[in-house]
Design a protein around this motif. Structure first.
Motif, mmCIF file in Angstrom:
data_model
loop_
_atom_site.group_PDB
_atom_site.id
_atom_site.type_symbol
_atom_site.label_atom_id
_atom_site.label_comp_id
_atom_site.label_asym_id
_atom_site.label_seq_id
_atom_site.Cartn_x
_atom_site.Cartn_y
_atom_site.Cartn_z
ATOM 1 N N LYS A 292 0.850 -1.191 0.000
ATOM 2 C CA LYS A 292 0.000 0.000 0.000
ATOM 3 C C LYS A 292 0.881 1.234 0.000
ATOM 4 O O LYS A 292 1.905 1.273 0.661
ATOM 5 N N LEU A 293 0.473 2.227 -0.771
ATOM 6 C CA LEU A 293 1.195 3.495 -0.798
ATOM 7 C C LEU A 293 0.382 4.518 -0.029
ATOM 8 O O LEU A 293 -0.817 4.659 -0.259
ATOM 9 N N PHE A 294 1.039 5.192 0.879
ATOM 10 C CA PHE A 294 0.381 6.204 1.689
ATOM 11 C C PHE A 294 0.928 7.568 1.328
ATOM 12 O O PHE A 294 2.126 7.726 1.114
ATOM 13 N N ARG B 275 6.885 6.669 2.862
ATOM 14 C CA ARG B 275 7.210 5.274 3.144
ATOM 15 C C ARG B 275 8.528 5.138 3.890
ATOM 16 O O ARG B 275 8.896 4.057 4.309
ATOM 17 N N ASP B 276 9.252 6.229 4.062
ATOM 18 C CA ASP B 276 10.538 6.182 4.751
ATOM 19 C C ASP B 276 10.612 7.355 5.729
ATOM 20 O O ASP B 276 11.083 8.437 5.380
ATOM 21 N N PRO B 277 10.127 7.160 6.959
ATOM 22 C CA PRO B 277 10.033 8.272 7.896
ATOM 23 C C PRO B 277 11.363 8.936 8.228
ATOM 24 O O PRO B 277 11.418 10.162 8.377
ATOM 25 N N GLU B 278 12.428 8.171 8.318
ATOM 26 C CA GLU B 278 13.736 8.767 8.610
ATOM 27 C C GLU B 278 14.198 9.675 7.477
ATOM 28 O O GLU B 278 14.639 10.797 7.708
ATOM 29 N N LYS B 279 14.091 9.184 6.258
ATOM 30 C CA LYS B 279 14.518 9.967 5.092
ATOM 31 C C LYS B 279 13.645 11.213 4.933
ATOM 32 O O LYS B 279 14.158 12.305 4.663
ATOM 33 N N ASP B 280 12.346 11.050 5.106
ATOM 34 C CA ASP B 280 11.435 12.179 4.956
ATOM 35 C C ASP B 280 11.689 13.240 6.030
ATOM 36 O O ASP B 280 11.647 14.439 5.751
ATOM 37 N N ALA B 281 11.973 12.811 7.262
ATOM 38 C CA ALA B 281 12.293 13.762 8.328
ATOM 39 C C ALA B 281 13.606 14.474 8.023
ATOM 40 O O ALA B 281 13.715 15.693 8.192
ATOM 41 N N CYS C 298 -5.249 0.244 7.913
ATOM 42 C CA CYS C 298 -3.828 0.295 7.555
ATOM 43 C C CYS C 298 -3.340 1.739 7.534
ATOM 44 O O CYS C 298 -2.283 2.051 8.076
ATOM 45 N N PHE C 299 -4.119 2.604 6.935
ATOM 46 C CA PHE C 299 -3.720 4.004 6.856
ATOM 47 C C PHE C 299 -3.542 4.592 8.249
ATOM 48 O O PHE C 299 -2.528 5.196 8.560
ATOM 49 N N TYR D 275 4.510 5.678 11.434
ATOM 50 C CA TYR D 275 5.340 6.574 10.617
ATOM 51 C C TYR D 275 5.674 7.839 11.402
ATOM 52 O O TYR D 275 6.826 8.272 11.467
ATOM 53 N N ALA D 276 4.653 8.461 12.022
ATOM 54 C CA ALA D 276 4.861 9.694 12.781
ATOM 55 C C ALA D 276 5.797 9.461 13.964
ATOM 56 O O ALA D 276 6.643 10.308 14.270
ATOM 57 N N GLN D 277 5.672 8.326 14.626
ATOM 58 C CA GLN D 277 6.539 8.031 15.766
ATOM 59 C C GLN D 277 8.009 7.989 15.352
ATOM 60 O O GLN D 277 8.868 8.591 16.003
ATOM 61 N N ILE D 278 8.297 7.289 14.267
ATOM 62 C CA ILE D 278 9.684 7.174 13.801
ATOM 63 C C ILE D 278 10.170 8.520 13.275
ATOM 64 O O ILE D 278 11.308 8.931 13.531
#
Length: 143
Positions: free
Chosen positions: A39-41, A45-51, A111-112, A119-122
């Protein structure tokens, strides 16, 4: 052991115990355990990279999800905005909520909602680590 208990233990292992793994693999494992693989949200999909990308652009806001109340958390701390150690940093940095999260019974995509919280936690753990390194926080440059 009932199936419910087995699933609960697997979920705790995926989310809470990351010894020997990095956060991305913990997130990917949580996707698998929650039956959300493939599933794509829209939140990523990569919380560390996005942060890290947001931080590089000067955006030090935390990420939150809507539920019964707004949740700004990590895997260890349920409410950063009420925690004595992090309350001030959350107030200084600000919070960006993940659009579409809710505790509404009409939210058909478990799932979402579940993966947005993880995701937010990481993501928030990455923001805290960066803030600790530079010793200061500020709101997004566009605020």
């Amino acid at each position: 052991m009932s199936m419910g208990l087995a699933s609960f233990i697997l979920l705790l292992t995926a989310v809470g115990c990351t010894a020997g793994t990095n956060e991305k693999s913990a997130y990917e494992h949580a996707l698998m355990i929650n039956g959300c693989e493939g599933k794509l949200f829209k939140f990523g999909r990569d919380p560390e990279k996005d942060a890290a990308t947001a931080l590089a652009k000067g955006d030090q806001r935390f990420l939150g999800v809507f539920g019964f109340t707004s949740m700004i958390s990590t895997r260890e701390i349920a409410q950063l905005n009420y925690h004595p150690k992090f309350q001030e940093i959350v107030a200084q940095s600000g919070v960006r909520m993940i659009e579409g999260t809710s505790d509404s019974f009409g939210n058909d995509d478990a799932c979402f909602q579940n993966m947005a919280a993880i995701y937010a936690q990481i993501y928030n753990e990455t923001v805290i680590a960066a803030a600790s390194e530079i010793g200061t926080t500020k709101r997004s440059p566009d605020e």
